[in-house]
Design a protein around this motif. Structure first.
Motif, PDB file in Angstrom:
ATOM      1  N   HIS A 251      -7.540 -40.694  18.215  1.00  0.00           N
ATOM      2  CA  HIS A 251      -7.343 -41.322  16.902  1.00  0.00           C
ATOM      3  C   HIS A 251      -8.475 -42.284  16.550  1.00  0.00           C
ATOM      4  CE1 HIS A 251      -6.215 -45.331  18.476  1.00  0.00           C
ATOM      5  NE2 HIS A 251      -5.722 -44.641  19.494  1.00  0.00           N
TER       6      HIS A 251
ATOM      7  N   LYS B 105      -0.747 -46.841  20.618  1.00  0.00           N
ATOM      8  CA  LYS B 105      -1.770 -46.534  19.607  1.00  0.00           C
ATOM      9  C   LYS B 105      -2.080 -47.775  18.776  1.00  0.00           C
ATOM     10  CE  LYS B 105      -2.678 -43.324  15.793  1.00  0.00           C
ATOM     11  NZ  LYS B 105      -2.063 -42.291  14.934  1.00  0.00           N
ATOM     12  N   ASP B 106      -1.041 -48.516  18.377  1.00  0.00           N
ATOM     13  CA  ASP B 106      -1.253 -49.758  17.610  1.00  0.00           C
ATOM     14  C   ASP B 106      -2.042 -50.785  18.425  1.00  0.00           C
ATOM     15  OD1 ASP B 106       0.239 -48.618  15.620  1.00  0.00           O
ATOM     16  OD2 ASP B 106       2.097 -49.694  16.116  1.00  0.00           O
TER      17      ASP B 106
ATOM     18  N   GLU C  59      -0.769 -37.872  18.060  1.00  0.00           N
ATOM     19  CA  GLU C  59      -1.275 -39.225  17.792  1.00  0.00           C
ATOM     20  C   GLU C  59      -2.724 -39.413  18.244  1.00  0.00           C
ATOM     21  OE1 GLU C  59       0.306 -41.369  15.966  1.00  0.00           O
ATOM     22  OE2 GLU C  59       2.044 -40.023  15.817  1.00  0.00           O
TER      23      GLU C  59
ATOM     24  N   ARG D  18       3.535 -44.963  20.101  1.00  0.00           N
ATOM     25  CA  ARG D  18       3.088 -45.604  18.846  1.00  0.00           C
ATOM     26  C   ARG D  18       2.618 -47.032  19.111  1.00  0.00           C
ATOM     27  NH1 ARG D  18       3.663 -43.268  14.149  1.00  0.00           N
ATOM     28  NH2 ARG D  18       4.993 -41.403  13.920  1.00  0.00           N
TER      29      ARG D  18
ATOM     30  N   GLU E 282       8.201 -41.682  21.779  1.00  0.00           N
ATOM     31  CA  GLU E 282       7.565 -41.863  20.470  1.00  0.00           C
ATOM     32  C   GLU E 282       7.298 -43.352  20.222  1.00  0.00           C
ATOM     33  OE1 GLU E 282       7.790 -39.179  17.717  1.00  0.00           O
ATOM     34  OE2 GLU E 282       6.436 -40.462  16.578  1.00  0.00           O
ATOM     35  N   GLU E 283       8.311 -44.160  20.445  1.00  0.00           N
ATOM     36  CA  GLU E 283       8.203 -45.595  20.210  1.00  0.00           C
ATOM     37  C   GLU E 283       7.080 -46.195  21.070  1.00  0.00           C
ATOM     38  OE1 GLU E 283      11.461 -49.283  19.935  1.00  0.00           O
ATOM     39  OE2 GLU E 283      11.960 -47.404  20.997  1.00  0.00           O
TER      40      GLU E 283
END
Lengths: 747, 747
Positions: free
Chosen positions: B250, B356-357, B383, B353, B349-350
């Protein structure tokens, strides 16, 4: 059963794959370059720069031709072309039919059924392609990096640029019938206590239902210990042999060999000689605790940070044979001939026997050369010598390219399946210096991962290393002195689990040099002529000659008085250097577990080289010193440096070295004395003595450091240190050191 | 086509393989221990020492039972038992017939044709064996060393001793007919310039002559770019796709995904989502020239000997994605639940994410835990997060034993074949800390050689490492200070190609701790109770607590005033420490190419741990600091140490860090200032400024070292350093340092 038909061959060359202009008589097995030189009456390529006479052949095609009448073929019989090896890339054509359209690789067998294309009179052609050269590569070893051809012929610091090709291995026609036993291999595992061998038998063939195979196993005395029958389509199951006689190296026990024979009822029989042994590479004592810690500092020195638990990044370098840690003493074997087909069983026998007499128990077969034929391994099996076998990769970055990997897999598989039953095989190794910064392969390189997986698949009981060296293992150096440090000073601060390529250059004997250096050059050695062609100058890093090292000789032993003296002094430095390398490595046991020098033999007569044995099998003076250094048990002295000044104190560290599996129960009284190099300087002086206690098996004893004054009056360039062991003269030792009688000791 | 039949299961236990006394309701997929605790009304195992309530189940057998009527089976149909995974060793019995006599391993599929043993009413039993434990092993992770079961449940410094088993993955009955498409995989290679993908399709199934398969490939926009048909018994050949959209992380581009669908005419269809990318591990800039030379000295320092050519014993640690060297920033992922079946797609998923953040582009899935189910990898594909996937081996000496190797091969093969098509997979790794001296495996260990060969065979395009760490890679430490050196001092002298397990402990938020520490213990943290059960004390090396590190907290920040203050100070040290680790690793680019901390998440709520995210997915304060440290472009300051004294000079080394693939063309003006921790101490002081030039892609800029006096008058325990970037406030940085206001500067 197979009927063999030998052929009469002729040989020619051409610029393209077209047919050659002329044909010449040739040898099969043989080497095209050698046969053509013979046919054209070339002078001896070993003299001066004559090897350049082969240069024009480099990019030619070679054509081997034979004609034969159609043999009588009874019902069910077929005619086959069979070759054990063609160097390097070829196509085989019979009566215009490409029965082998394309084959690459000199170590894999070639077979073709000719039945479909036979006439009354038949013509057979083997067309050999020009030598493979990586496009765009500089002239030299890098040209070999895209093929599985041994790279050494592309030119090395001890090997002339001379590329060879040809039908180098046994090749003939075979009349085969249906109903045959074609292959047989015997596999075994030993239980942990090594008193039960579980044997499995593998075979291939063409059988009829009802065919029976019988297996016999003879022990080392020739007594049959197992006799079993099984249906050819069946299985012998796992056969247990209790209390097998184990195979040992000659210095640790007896190299006991068993003979297994599998026979097809009323048909073929195949025998395999093998031995029961367990070989492992284990971590060296003291090495697991070393290596970088969670953090290391920028100077690379872990000591500057607190001690976290440490990683074992060092690799295992300690051979364990049948559960016993042994000290490996040996050398790096290179092909003893430039033309592969010229390497005979007799030559191998001679060289292996010399190695055994030198107290070596291991030979490292270097990856730049050919993998030897079976006779070499049969001799090592019988003589009790371990073999570290490398695949034919060296000093290059071999590519991840699928075409290369395909050939490498075919070649490596053929090598492993052919050799794995030999008890002498101690280590498979991907090749030489592949992960060094001048080659640049890594643990991610697919060729090395492929070789590991092939060895794991077909030979999991034998250790595998991706390359030599790996971390923790010393590799090189190759000189008597580096930046003013002599070999004593370098070895004394060296710290390795193994020394795998420790070199020390020395001149060949004068009688050899007379044969290779033209008379007009003989008396003035130097670069630019035959001396350089034969590696005495500019062979390696260019500094100070190499391999003759005239500057080093003058520094330590004074200006030579003529060629004979130069050669003698060069051989003295080589003798002293190798003696120190082998003995100091042994003194560093158990942390150090192996010492191999670079190199043992050579493919042609050099003027100077790191070799211990000159072509064809002429020992250099250094060999005797190495034999002394490698005695199972011996007295040994540790010195701070090579050169000393009259009037200064000499320190002599006393040791008894013991690699033998037996304890040595007696105490040994060792008397040390100094002898002048010049007899006119008198008797010599006593240095003191030490009596060692009993020795445990394979364990050294370290004694005191004696300090003795070198008499002021002594003259000459050398003096000697003698360690006498009155009770066992065979354990005594004698060393030569340099005397700077032109100097006075520093205050 | 397959028809799925779900079953109603019950669960019981017994001391032997005999049938259990009672049966209870249960979940499939699920975990036996969890279901039984629920059935017996156990209190929440996450509170205090309640996890010990599972101890009695360790050596029990578990029995899953279901009954079902015989389904209608039309001609050619058959009924199958199918399970995607049973933890760990089991047998499956239908109507008394052992349809799966024995299966070991939780990652391989289990299938059995039941057709032969069906009655009108049928009973199905899955018997699960007691947990494997190496005979004679001490209680703890060593018990796991003879099996392929993930070892973490045997107890770790951050995981309670809690062993789980059960039908943990999707399991049902299937009605299958002849004529089906059973499996489909898509393989490709990219040419060197990555503008042509050569695609090959693999499938298995049960076909009739004349059956046709059709393949469609949809590009990331959903447009069909390839549509081809082939006979089911035939082949699509190699399909060329020109200018494929490449998959990127990403932070480097777009994670472009393609969808391939293979359908059997009038039958099954299987889709696979994948991406085109080339991932390599290459040598780090500057590292090939390092490492030991032909000789190294006893102090391990090559500099004390003349510089021979050097060996590349360091391994490649630099990821190259699609030909671009990228800086890998990430963390070590552990299972986010103790009970494997409880790890849901939502939780993954949580957590992905949040990663990634945090500007992470890689997750290292640690070898002590389960290998995640497909949903995790689907999310990482989507992602744009790389995955370093380890096999389930950790910190043990896994044996060369054939029985273990057989299970390992089955498990590893299943894992590789299931996951290899995911573009997120960046590295296969044998496992965690296997060649360290507390585990003792080596390059000769057959399990590691086997894993290498399996990955080479099924997934050659993805790099493989035998273990983590390998030489050159930093692994740990795990504390804020070592022998008086704080993390700034340690990182500033650390020199690694990658930091793969850099830890920094910190307490969980108070609201989490309230839920896990009983009220009567909440206010007096210490060893021996719930705080220790939850890893705040004696969790690791015993010194000074771990992981709460109260001594370190007091040394740098003073005696905490109560639990809330203790937690706040612990979290401050973790925040400061992790900020320094990530930023200093980036400042060491390009020699350093990767930084991963130990660890990301946790399987249950700890009181203190190296984790950045507390169970279930609660970020600790340190996470925000790591996000700042990992921004693609940011200002950065280098400090000599953490704690300082009023009146002394503070050195601030100025940098701009850039990992982005874009050049940054503007100059950046950076203004540095100091702020007191105590607002009453006033405004703060300017420290100076620097204007950096334009930045090349992925390249840092180093500025001056500013030196500024810390005002004498400042009070309190901390102060701040601010780097303002007025033109781009998003690139500004702020640091907290310790103030020893109780001291005066040394003269």
């Amino acid at each position: 059963m197979k009927k063999r038909i030998n052929l009469e061959w002729t040989l020619g060359w051409s610029d393209s794959s077209e047919k050659p202009a002329d044909m010449y008589p040739c040898h099969v097995p043989g080497c095209a370059q050698q046969d053509i030189a013979e046919a054209l009456g070339y002078p001896d390529f070993k003299v001066g720069g004559n090897y350049r006479q082969f240069a024009w052949m480099e990019d030619k095609w070679f054509h081997y031709k034979a004609s034969f009448p159609k043999p009588e073929l009874r019902h069910g019989e077929s005619l086959w072309f069979v070759s054990e090896g063609i160097d390097y890339e070829c196509t085989v054509i019979v009566n215009g039919v490409p029965v082998v359209p394309h084959h690459e690789g000199m170590f894999s067998r070639i077979e073709a059924d000719l039945s479909g294309c036979l006439k009354k009179d038949n013509s057979l052609t083997v067309k050999i392609f020009p030598h493979p050269k990586r496009p765009g590569a500089a002239v030299g070893r890098e040209e070999a990096s895209a093929s599985a051809k041994p790279p050494v012929g592309y030119g090395w610091d001890w090997h002339p640029r001379l590329l060879t090709s040809g039908i180098w291995s046994d090749t003939c026609l075979e009349v085969r019938k249906r109903h045959s036993l074609d292959s047989f291999d015997i596999r075994y595992t030993l239980n942990e206590s090594m008193d039960v061998a579980s044997i499995n038998v593998e075979w291939t063939g063409d059988f009829r239902s009802g065919d029976t195979l019988s297996l016999t196993l003879e022990d080392p005395s020739g007594k049959t210990v197992i006799k079993k029958e099984a249906p050819a389509f069946g299985d012998f199951g796992t056969i247990e042999l209790h209390d097998p006689e184990l195979w040992w190296t000659h210095d640790q026990g007896k190299p006991s060999l068993y003979k297994a024979t599998l026979s097809l009822e009323g048909g073929d029989a195949i025998s395999k000689t093998f031995g029961f042994r367990r070989i492992r590479l284990v971590m060296n004592e003291g090495s697991p605790g070393e290596g970088p810690q969670f953090h290391i500092s920028e100077d690379g020195n872990p000591a500057s940070l607190p001690s976290f638990p440490k990683t074992c990044d060092k690799v295992p370098a300690q051979f364990e044979l049948n559960g016993r840690r042994i000290f490996a003493k040996g050398t790096s074997w290179v092909a003893p001939e430039i033309f592969p087909s010229a390497v005979t069983a007799q030559r191998c026998e001679e060289l292996v026997r010399i190695a055994k007499d030198t107290n070596f128990n291991i030979l490292r077969c270097w990856g730049g050369c050919i993998v030897n034929k079976d006779h070499f391994f049969d001799i090592c099996d019988r003589e009790g010598i371990l073999v570290w076998q490398e695949f034919p990769l060296s000093c290059n970055n071999y590519p991840d390219d699928p075409a290369y990997l395909k050939v490498l897999e075919q070649e490596a598989t053929a090598i492993v399946l052919r050799l794995r039953h030999h008890p002498c095989i101690a280590l498979w190794c991907g090749g030489n210096e592949l992960q060094n910064n001048w080659s640049g392969m890594t643990v991610q390189s697919l060729p090395l991962r492929l070789l590991d997986s092939i060895c794991l698949r077909y030979s999991p009981e034998i250790p595998f290393n991706m390359t030599s060296p790996l971390y923790g293992i010393g590799h090189g150096g190759y000189l008597f002195s580096y930046d003013g440090r002599d070999i004593f000073q370098v070895m004394n601060i060296s710290h390795f689990t193994a020394y795998c390529e420790a070199g020390m250059p020395g001149a060949s004997p004068m009688e050899v040099i007379r044969k290779i250096i033209p008379a007009d050059e003989l008396r003035n050695p130097g670069p630019g002529g035959a001396w350089e062609d034969h590696h005495a100058y500019k062979a390696w890093d260019g500094k100070d000659g190499t391999w003759l090292e005239t500057g080093t000789i003058e520094k330590y032993l004074g200006k030579p008085a003529g060629v004979e003296d130069l050669i003698e002094k060069s051989q003295l430095l080589q003798s002293v250097g190798y003696r120190e390398i082998y003995e100091e490595a042994r003194r560093q046991k158990p942390y150090c577990s192996m010492v191999l020098n670079w190199c043992y033999d050579e493919p042609w007569p050099s003027a100077a080289n790191n070799s211990l044995v000159v072509w064809p099998a002429v020992p250099k003076p250094a060999l005797k010193e190495v034999r002394e250094a490698c005695r199972p048990i011996c007295a040994s002295a540790r010195f701070d440096r090579f050169d000393h000044v009259p009037g200064e104190n000499l320190d002599i560290g006393l040791w008894v070295l013991n690699d033998s599996p037996e304890p040595f129960r007696e105490s040994l009284r060792i008397k040390a004395r100094l002898l002048p190099g010049n007899p006119s300087d008198g008797e010599g002086v006593e240095a003191g003595e030490w009596t060692s206690g009993p020795l445990k098996p394979g364990t050294n004893a370290q004694g005191p450091v004696l300090s003795v004054r070198i008499p002021e009056g002594w003259t000459g360039r050398i003096f000697r240190v003698i360690l006498d062991v009155p009770s066992h003269p065979g354990l005594s030792a004698s060393y030569t050191l340099a005397l700077r009688s032109d100097r006075t000791p520093e205050p």
